[in-house]
Scaffold this active site. Structure first.
Site, mmCIF file in Angstrom:
data_model
loop_
_atom_site.group_PDB
_atom_site.id
_atom_site.type_symbol
_atom_site.label_atom_id
_atom_site.label_comp_id
_atom_site.label_asym_id
_atom_site.label_seq_id
_atom_site.Cartn_x
_atom_site.Cartn_y
_atom_site.Cartn_z
ATOM 1 N N ASP A 66 24.693 -1.761 64.393
ATOM 2 C CA ASP A 66 23.442 -1.896 63.658
ATOM 3 C C ASP A 66 23.664 -2.162 62.171
ATOM 4 O O ASP A 66 22.987 -2.991 61.558
ATOM 5 C CB ASP A 66 22.636 -0.610 63.840
ATOM 6 C CG ASP A 66 21.137 -0.828 63.747
ATOM 7 O OD1 ASP A 66 20.701 -1.986 63.729
ATOM 8 O OD2 ASP A 66 20.396 0.174 63.720
ATOM 9 N N LYS B 137 10.302 7.176 59.966
ATOM 10 C CA LYS B 137 10.267 5.715 59.873
ATOM 11 C C LYS B 137 11.628 5.262 59.368
ATOM 12 O O LYS B 137 11.928 5.348 58.178
ATOM 13 C CB LYS B 137 9.165 5.269 58.914
ATOM 14 C CG LYS B 137 8.534 3.890 59.240
ATOM 15 C CD LYS B 137 9.482 2.725 59.155
ATOM 16 C CE LYS B 137 9.731 2.282 57.736
ATOM 17 N NZ LYS B 137 10.602 1.032 57.675
ATOM 18 N N PRO B 138 12.515 4.787 60.282
ATOM 19 C CA PRO B 138 13.820 4.299 59.835
ATOM 20 C C PRO B 138 13.692 2.942 59.154
ATOM 21 O O PRO B 138 12.650 2.286 59.222
ATOM 22 C CB PRO B 138 14.619 4.199 61.140
ATOM 23 C CG PRO B 138 13.582 3.950 62.196
ATOM 24 C CD PRO B 138 12.351 4.693 61.737
ATOM 25 N N GLU C 57 15.622 10.583 46.998
ATOM 26 C CA GLU C 57 16.967 10.210 46.580
ATOM 27 C C GLU C 57 16.947 8.705 46.417
ATOM 28 O O GLU C 57 16.756 7.962 47.382
ATOM 29 C CB GLU C 57 18.010 10.624 47.603
ATOM 30 C CG GLU C 57 19.434 10.461 47.076
ATOM 31 C CD GLU C 57 20.356 9.780 48.058
ATOM 32 O OE1 GLU C 57 21.150 8.922 47.605
ATOM 33 O OE2 GLU C 57 20.294 10.065 49.262
ATOM 34 N N GLY D 94 18.175 5.101 43.719
ATOM 35 C CA GLY D 94 19.351 4.308 43.412
ATOM 36 C C GLY D 94 20.369 5.047 42.558
ATOM 37 O O GLY D 94 20.083 6.087 41.962
ATOM 38 N N CYS E 284 24.613 4.843 47.681
ATOM 39 C CA CYS E 284 23.919 5.195 46.439
ATOM 40 C C CYS E 284 24.802 6.030 45.519
ATOM 41 O O CYS E 284 24.679 5.962 44.300
ATOM 42 C CB CYS E 284 22.639 5.968 46.747
ATOM 43 S SG CYS E 284 21.376 5.018 47.606
ATOM 44 N N GLU F 155 22.152 -1.622 39.616
ATOM 45 C CA GLU F 155 22.768 -1.256 40.887
ATOM 46 C C GLU F 155 23.002 -2.508 41.732
ATOM 47 O O GLU F 155 22.058 -3.184 42.131
ATOM 48 C CB GLU F 155 21.869 -0.268 41.649
ATOM 49 C CG GLU F 155 22.480 0.215 42.949
ATOM 50 C CD GLU F 155 21.562 1.168 43.696
ATOM 51 O OE1 GLU F 155 22.057 2.154 44.255
ATOM 52 O OE2 GLU F 155 20.333 0.912 43.725
#
Length: 484
Positions: free
Chosen positions: A97, A180-181, A255, A257, A289, A387
């Protein structure tokens, strides 16, 4: 290793597998080959509403919160056992995945997911209150209660671990969950829904809705039946999450960046430091992160360390994540690969020197990028300040300890930081001054469910892991009983 069989992905609502109300589905892509491997249901607002209603019914009916903490802990222990019993399947799913090397999935993702549930299982029956001494003629005590329905919204880079870091404490405290992934990486979330059910988690207590952020994520965020939001993702989306939740006065932990600095002092053990430096920026293909994409080096060892990196980094094994010898796999998607390319191109325009890497790797149609080291950029460069979220390391010299700390703290982020030194006093002194939720000394990415992590500044607020995590999933009620 033979590929695992992917079941048609459906939503998991109220303990039942179901298609989206409108029948919509979305593709899941293997980033190592750029090929579609399966499709999953794409939830809409009606599906999210059904999931929240199922979670609310389970909470209000006491199907989970009504159990003793010890009983909840027993079931969570069983979840950890099932993760370990199904480690091969979960590791293969996560690798397929996300594009993670299979060895990393086994050693880090699956292991830590099991540890997450085990840790919070142990904390589930330690949620106690306190008797307070007051001058009143009364017995005053506090108790900790669950909040209700928790919306857990998780990112693409560590689907299994970051789901467990939210679902684990939420369940330990007696809440129910709608998960919710990330759009791109839903497979382990669906697999875990089945494991949670097998472990004895009652129907409706954990629900999984796959789909896009703008539709399913937004519907979940705005749903009046949600009592708390736990979010991991980008700072830009985090601002929206906080603002939207704030309109309904919902508590939020976030949580966000990061852009951590790794400081190498002149007294560091360079052999050990190089291992920590490389791990800090290539771990999870830089999609971390709490990675360390900014290297700050004492000027006296700057040239030496650059030379060591120029020799060592090209030797890091990049390739098929199914190969046990692979250390760096593909980026999780084409858009992530393009973002890295754009930043490296920008570095060239800003006068940066590409020490090694600096290009994509053509392999099986996958989204690969060579680990890249860049020198000679100024601190105000966008490549330094922003980032990148890929296997890219910028290297900057410094002359004094104060300058190193100032450079480390100069970005808007504050999630993690690192110090490489053999001077124990300096290690503690500098760690105290760094604006970060976690500081690693003489290594990187040392994480355990007992140790809390989280951000300051634009890296969010609240803490995951440790007993501190339970504070975000409970509220304190005071009871005062007159003794007159």
């Amino acid at each position: 290793m033979s590929p695992i069989e992917i079941e048609p992905g459906r939503l998991f609502v109220g303990g039942q597998w179901r298609e989206a109300a409108d029948g919509a589905r979305t593709e899941v892509v293997d980033p190592s080959r750029g090929a579609v491997v399966t499709t999953v249901a794409e939830a809409g607002a009606a599906d999210v509403d059904a999931a929240v209603r199922a979670a609310r019914e389970a909470f209000d009916g006491g199907a989970w919160s009504g159990l003793s903490g010890r009983e909840r802990g027993r079931i969570l222990h069983r979840v950890a056992e099932l993760i370990r019993e199904n480690a091969d399947e979960l590791a293969q799913l996560e690798s397929l995945d996300v594009g993670k090397p299979i060895s990393l999935c086994h050693a880090v993702d699956v292991t830590n997911a099991a540890n997450d549930y085990e840790h919070f299982a142990a904390l589930a029956h330690s949620l106690d209150g306190a008797v307070r001494n007051t001058p009143m003629n009364a017995l005053a005590y506090t108790k900790r209660e669950p909040l209700g329905v928790v919306a857990a919204i998780t990112p693409f880079n560590f689907p299994l671990i970051l789901a467990g870091s939210k679902i684990g404490p939420a369940l330990a405290a007696g809440n129910t969950v709608v998960h919710k992934p990330a759009d791109e990486t839903p497979l382990s979330a669906l697999y875990m829904a089945g494991l949670l059910q097998r472990a004895g988690v009652p129907d409706g207590v954990v629900n999984v809705v796959t789909g896009t952020g703008p539709v399913a994520g937004e519907a979940l965020l705005r749903h009046r039946g949600v009592d708390k939001v736990a979010f991991t993702g980008s700072t830009a989306i985090g601002r929206h999450v906080a603002a939207t939740a704030g309109e309904a006065l919902k508590p939020v932990t976030m949580e966000l960046g990061g852009n951590a600095a790794n400081i190498v002092f002149e007294d560091a053990d360079l052999e050990k430091a190089v291992g920590a430096i490389i791990k800090a920026f290539v771990f999870n293909t830089g999609q971390f992160c709490m990675g360390g994409p900014r290297l700050l080096v004492a000027r006296s060892v700057h040239s030496t360390l650059l030379g060591i990196l120029a020799d060592a980094v090209p030797g890091v094994p990049v390739g098929d994540p199914r190969d046990p010898g692979t250390v760096v796999g593909p980026m999780a998607g084409e858009k992530h690969l393009k973002k890295v390319e754009e930043y490296v191109d920008l570095a060239r325009k800003e006068g940066g020197r590409i020490v090694c890497g600096g290009e994509r790797l053509d392999l099986d149609g996958g989204f690969y990028y060579r680990p890249t080291v860049i020198a000679d950029l100024s601190n105000d460069s966008r490549v330094v300040q922003e980032e990148i979220f890929g296997p890219v390391l910028t290297v900057q010299p410094f002359d004094t300890e104060d300058e190193a700390v100032a450079l480390a703290n100069s970005t808007p982020y504050g999630l993690a930081s690192g110090v490489q030194t053999t001077n124990l006093a300096r290690a503690h002194r500098v760690a105290d001054r760094l604006q970060a939720g976690i500081v690693w000394v003489n290594d990187w990415a040392m994480l355990d469910p007992a140790v809390p992590f989280g951000g300051v500044k634009d890296s969010g607020y609240g803490r995951e892991y440790g007993p501190e995590a339970l504070d975000a999933y409970t509220r304190v009620k005071s009871v005062v009983v007159s003794l007159d």
